[in-house]
Design an enzyme around this catalytic site. Structure first.
Site, PDB file in Angstrom:
ATOM      1  N   THR A 107       0.817  -1.190   0.031  1.00  0.00           N
ATOM      2  CA  THR A 107      -0.136   0.028  -0.189  1.00  0.00           C
ATOM      3  C   THR A 107       0.827   1.307  -0.233  1.00  0.00           C
ATOM      4  O   THR A 107       1.932   1.084   0.450  1.00  0.00           O
ATOM      5  CB  THR A 107      -0.887  -0.052   1.214  1.00  0.00           C
ATOM      6  OG1 THR A 107      -1.759  -1.155   1.079  1.00  0.00           O
ATOM      7  CG2 THR A 107      -1.650   1.268   1.653  1.00  0.00           C
ATOM      8  N   VAL A 139     -13.106  -4.362   3.717  1.00  0.00           N
ATOM      9  CA  VAL A 139     -12.426  -3.086   3.745  1.00  0.00           C
ATOM     10  C   VAL A 139     -11.325  -3.117   4.746  1.00  0.00           C
ATOM     11  O   VAL A 139     -11.258  -3.571   5.864  1.00  0.00           O
ATOM     12  CB  VAL A 139     -13.215  -2.104   4.231  1.00  0.00           C
ATOM     13  CG1 VAL A 139     -12.729  -0.654   4.243  1.00  0.00           C
ATOM     14  CG2 VAL A 139     -14.404  -1.764   3.150  1.00  0.00           C
ATOM     15  N   GLY A 156      -4.508  -4.831   7.205  1.00  0.00           N
ATOM     16  CA  GLY A 156      -5.120  -3.925   7.993  1.00  0.00           C
ATOM     17  C   GLY A 156      -6.047  -4.059   9.117  1.00  0.00           C
ATOM     18  O   GLY A 156      -6.166  -3.127   9.862  1.00  0.00           O
TER      19      GLY A 156
HETATM   20  C1  SD4 Z   1      -5.067  -3.635   3.633  1.00  0.00           C
HETATM   21  N1  SD4 Z   1      -3.188  -2.106   4.450  1.00  0.00           N
HETATM   22  O1  SD4 Z   1      -6.159  -3.262   2.856  1.00  0.00           O
HETATM   23  C2  SD4 Z   1      -3.859  -2.725   3.556  1.00  0.00           C
HETATM   24  C3  SD4 Z   1      -3.236  -3.270   2.292  1.00  0.00           C
HETATM   25  C4  SD4 Z   1      -1.612  -3.567   2.788  1.00  0.00           C
HETATM   26  O2  SD4 Z   1      -0.047  -5.268   2.752  1.00  0.00           O
HETATM   27  O3  SD4 Z   1      -0.804  -2.728   3.206  1.00  0.00           O
HETATM   28  N2  SD4 Z   1      -1.126  -4.782   2.391  1.00  0.00           N
HETATM   29  O4  SD4 Z   1      -4.959  -3.989   4.686  1.00  0.00           O
END
Ligand code: SD4
Length: 335
Positions: free
Chosen positions: A188, A217, A242
């Site tokens: 991300t 989400v 997340g």
């Molecule tokens: C999530 N934090 O949707 C984001 C994705 C991410 O490693 O950072 N993936 O959980």
């Protein structure tokens, strides 16, 4: 995935007050700077720096940086070209926040190329802070955003490959390994900027965890979890699984720890320690990373597992233009 995990830095948790590196504010002509998660943060920073260097606002800068990442065709965890959910649907999450407390977010948005800009439109043109799914898309189209299919052939192939096992097992630093031959640890994009007027802003944009349940989400669009900004104190953003950030209101926690006097690195580290304390076993198997900047422009980061890098651009030369690796609780070897 066959990880071999070594508990090399457990002493960090036990050591308590051990000094950790915080990148000190370095005098530049304006004091402006921008930091972004992961190696592709370098590209995002470049886009943001054009805005900051021209005297633009931190808010415009983080939007420009996030848009760059969303358009990057090499990155299967952000925007166009992101990996889909387990039903083969690509859904995007994004948030943006200004240091004065204004914020906007979209979640589970389909077929709109720049979720961060839709999030900004939510912030500026509606009485709300978050729109999701079909409503977010309707709003985007009403604002002139185009509807455009974003799932690439490569992402569709990766999904079909995943269907063979249909096992949801987030990999540490390695969502990209879901595509054959791709070993880099992109993730991300979280981006934080300080402008020449001393204003802070941040943005966070993602396609979320690959192969998530349809409708899931993560933290990135949730203000306080994946992103938090307060001009009085500083800003924080997150990357990784997340659910852990949401459980701990993590970006808000990092900012509040800085409010209590912690350096950015120390604040990130204490937030990581909170994640470990809450779920010690789970924390050995998943990645969580925090990146923070205080209002003086000092930058710090900390991760659960080794391998979290971030990019810093402040207009200077030397180490400030390079990637930095965050300290971590665990050192994990991928095999
Ligand atoms: C999530 N934090 O949707 C984001 C994705 C991410 O490693 O950072 N993936 O959980």
């Amino acid at each position: 995935m066959g990880d071999r995990r070594r508990f090399l830095q457990a002493s960090l948790l036990a050591a308590g007050a051990a000094a950790l590196p915080t990148i000190a504010a370095k005098p530049t002509s304006t004091g402006a700077r921008v930091v972004s998660t992961w190696d592709f943060g370098v590209g995002a920073n470049r886009a943001a720096w054009k805005v900051l260097d021209g005297g633009g606002s931190a808010l415009d800068a983080v939007e420009a940086g996030a848009r760059w990442a969303e358009a990057d065709l090499c990155n299967p965890t952000v925007g166009r070209c992101g990996n889909p959910d387990r039903d083969g649907v690509l859904t995007l999450d994004a948030s943006i926040m200004d240091g004065d407390g204004r914020c906007g977010a979209v979640a589970a948005l389909e077929d709109v190329a720049h979720p961060v800009s839709v999030a900004r439109a939510v912030m500026e043109k509606t009485p709300h802070v978050m729109l999701v799914g079909e409503g977010a898309q309707q709003f985007a189209l009403s604002q002139g955003f185009a509807k455009t299919p974003l799932l690439t052939d490569e992402a569709r192939r990766a999904w079909r490959e995943w269907l063979r096992t249909s096992e949801y097992q987030p990999q540490i630093n390695a969502e990209r390994q879901s595509r054959p031959g791709d070993k880099s640890n992109h993730d991300t994009l979280g981006i934080l900027a300080l402008d020449a007027q001393g204003r802070l802003a941040g943005a966070c944009t993602t396609s979320g965890m690959a192969w998530k349940m349809h409708g899931r989400v993560g933290d990135s669009p949730i203000v306080g979890a994946g992103l938090y900004v307060d001009n009085e104190v500083g800003a924080a953003t997150a990357s990784g699984v997340g659910e852990e950030m949401v459980r701990n209101a993590a970006s808000f926690l990092v900012v509040e720890l800085m409010r209590q006097g912690r350096s950015p690195t120390q604040a990130c580290r204490e937030a990581i320690e909170r994640v470990v304390r809450k779920r010690p076993e789970a924390s050995k198997r998943l990645q969580v990373c925090f990146l923070a900047m205080n209002r003086a422009g000092e930058v710090g980061a900390f991760a659960l597992h080794k391998g979290f890098v971030y990019a810093l651009q402040d207009g200077g030369t030397g180490p400030h233009d390079r990637l930095h690796e965050a300290a971590s609780v665990y050192a994990t070897e991928q095999t």
